[in-house]
Scaffold this motif. Sequence first.
Motif, mmCIF file in Angstrom:
data_model
loop_
_atom_site.group_PDB
_atom_site.id
_atom_site.type_symbol
_atom_site.label_atom_id
_atom_site.label_comp_id
_atom_site.label_asym_id
_atom_site.label_seq_id
_atom_site.Cartn_x
_atom_site.Cartn_y
_atom_site.Cartn_z
ATOM 1 N N GLU A 3 53.849 22.327 23.939
ATOM 2 C CA GLU A 3 54.028 21.801 25.293
ATOM 3 C C GLU A 3 53.681 22.853 26.340
ATOM 4 O O GLU A 3 53.953 24.038 26.156
ATOM 5 C CB GLU A 3 55.476 21.338 25.494
ATOM 6 C CG GLU A 3 55.892 20.167 24.618
ATOM 7 C CD GLU A 3 57.320 19.745 24.888
ATOM 8 O OE1 GLU A 3 57.935 20.321 25.801
ATOM 9 O OE2 GLU A 3 57.814 18.852 24.183
ATOM 10 N N GLU A 4 53.111 22.409 27.455
ATOM 11 C CA GLU A 4 52.809 23.245 28.611
ATOM 12 C C GLU A 4 51.943 24.452 28.247
ATOM 13 O O GLU A 4 52.112 25.551 28.778
ATOM 14 C CB GLU A 4 54.101 23.724 29.289
ATOM 15 C CG GLU A 4 54.957 22.575 29.804
ATOM 16 C CD GLU A 4 56.206 23.064 30.509
ATOM 17 O OE1 GLU A 4 56.387 24.293 30.608
ATOM 18 O OE2 GLU A 4 56.996 22.220 30.956
ATOM 19 N N VAL A 5 51.012 24.266 27.323
ATOM 20 C CA VAL A 5 50.057 25.315 26.971
ATOM 21 C C VAL A 5 48.660 24.810 27.273
ATOM 22 O O VAL A 5 48.292 23.701 26.880
ATOM 23 C CB VAL A 5 50.179 25.697 25.476
ATOM 24 C CG1 VAL A 5 49.078 26.677 25.086
ATOM 25 C CG2 VAL A 5 51.545 26.312 25.202
ATOM 26 N N GLU A 6 47.891 25.606 27.992
ATOM 27 C CA GLU A 6 46.535 25.233 28.350
ATOM 28 C C GLU A 6 45.559 26.317 27.901
ATOM 29 O O GLU A 6 45.923 27.486 27.778
ATOM 30 C CB GLU A 6 46.409 25.037 29.866
ATOM 31 C CG GLU A 6 47.284 23.916 30.427
ATOM 32 C CD GLU A 6 47.159 23.803 31.933
ATOM 33 O OE1 GLU A 6 46.407 24.611 32.510
ATOM 34 O OE2 GLU A 6 47.809 22.927 32.516
ATOM 35 N N VAL A 7 44.325 25.927 27.677
ATOM 36 C CA VAL A 7 43.265 26.881 27.363
ATOM 37 C C VAL A 7 42.777 27.481 28.670
ATOM 38 O O VAL A 7 42.509 26.767 29.631
ATOM 39 C CB VAL A 7 42.105 26.198 26.609
ATOM 40 C CG1 VAL A 7 40.996 27.203 26.332
ATOM 41 C CG2 VAL A 7 42.608 25.562 25.328
ATOM 42 N N ASP A 8 42.672 28.783 28.709
ATOM 43 C CA ASP A 8 42.233 29.443 29.934
ATOM 44 C C ASP A 8 41.228 30.529 29.584
ATOM 45 O O ASP A 8 41.090 30.922 28.423
ATOM 46 C CB ASP A 8 43.434 30.061 30.667
ATOM 47 C CG ASP A 8 43.158 30.258 32.144
ATOM 48 O OD1 ASP A 8 41.974 30.195 32.535
ATOM 49 O OD2 ASP A 8 44.104 30.483 32.898
ATOM 50 N N SER A 9 40.519 31.005 30.598
ATOM 51 C CA SER A 9 39.547 32.076 30.387
ATOM 52 C C SER A 9 39.848 33.215 31.346
ATOM 53 O O SER A 9 40.449 33.020 32.409
ATOM 54 C CB SER A 9 38.115 31.565 30.610
ATOM 55 O OG SER A 9 37.969 31.081 31.936
#
Length: 280
Positions: free
Chosen positions: A174-180
């Motif tokens: 939950e509440e985890v996104e892929v980021d750069s």
Amino acid sequence: VHLVEVTDREISGTQAVKVAYVDKDIVPSKETQKAVYRKALTIASDVGSLEELRKVIGESGEAEMTTSLPLEDNAFNINGLGLGQSVRDIMKWAKDADAGDVAPDVYRFTNAQPYYENKYVIVGLKSRNKAGVPSVADVKEAIEVEVLNRKKTDVLKGKIGANNDLSAIAAMFEEVEVDSANLRYNGPIPQGGNQFGGGLNEPKVIAKAFGLKAGEVSAPIGGTAGVFVVKCLTEPTVGEANVATLKNTLNQTYSGQITGNLLQAIRKEVGIEDNRSEHY
């Protein structure tokens, strides 16, 4: 210097209001401070042991019971309390106290800005560690958080397994996104998405990221703030190093450490004992 020229004005149709903020510190009066101090004195005088103090604190609901990290004789700073003469007074008392004793005095700590007494502390001696390698019981509280974090890391690594699809991994939690993020070898993970807010000091993650080829995905990495899976989007371009600048930077970094490290080495070599705590 920035020179700004206004070339046009646009009158907004949105209603606007003027807002004023009044910012004032909430400081307890002298009477309130004295009342709290007297209450702490009463508790300190009524209890005869640390176990009794723990019971009184638990029943009152008006105070908090905490345990400090292990302290040395010459400690001048206690976590959660800060530093100052009160810390030295606590250490003087603890030096001759037995495990389970409670100090008869209440130690006062002052908030520097604004200036007022913000902590009244009743002190008890929980245990006295022997010189040498500490036992597990002696360091349990100090290392408990680190051990729990390592166990959590093992659980998360097990859930991720060999999965190298970042979107699929993020969807598992939950509440985890892929980021750069653009990374520097000697810097933190810069501010980006939710999990990168504020910059994170993650040397293991940085080191692993710089060892990846373009398009390669790392295995789960146990970091300080969590478990990371890193994919290399582009490899950094290696430019010509400014050797003179690097040498100057390294000289400044290590020259500042020489004095302190040399003093510690000499003290250890000749067997000097630090007995300042016996005199102040």
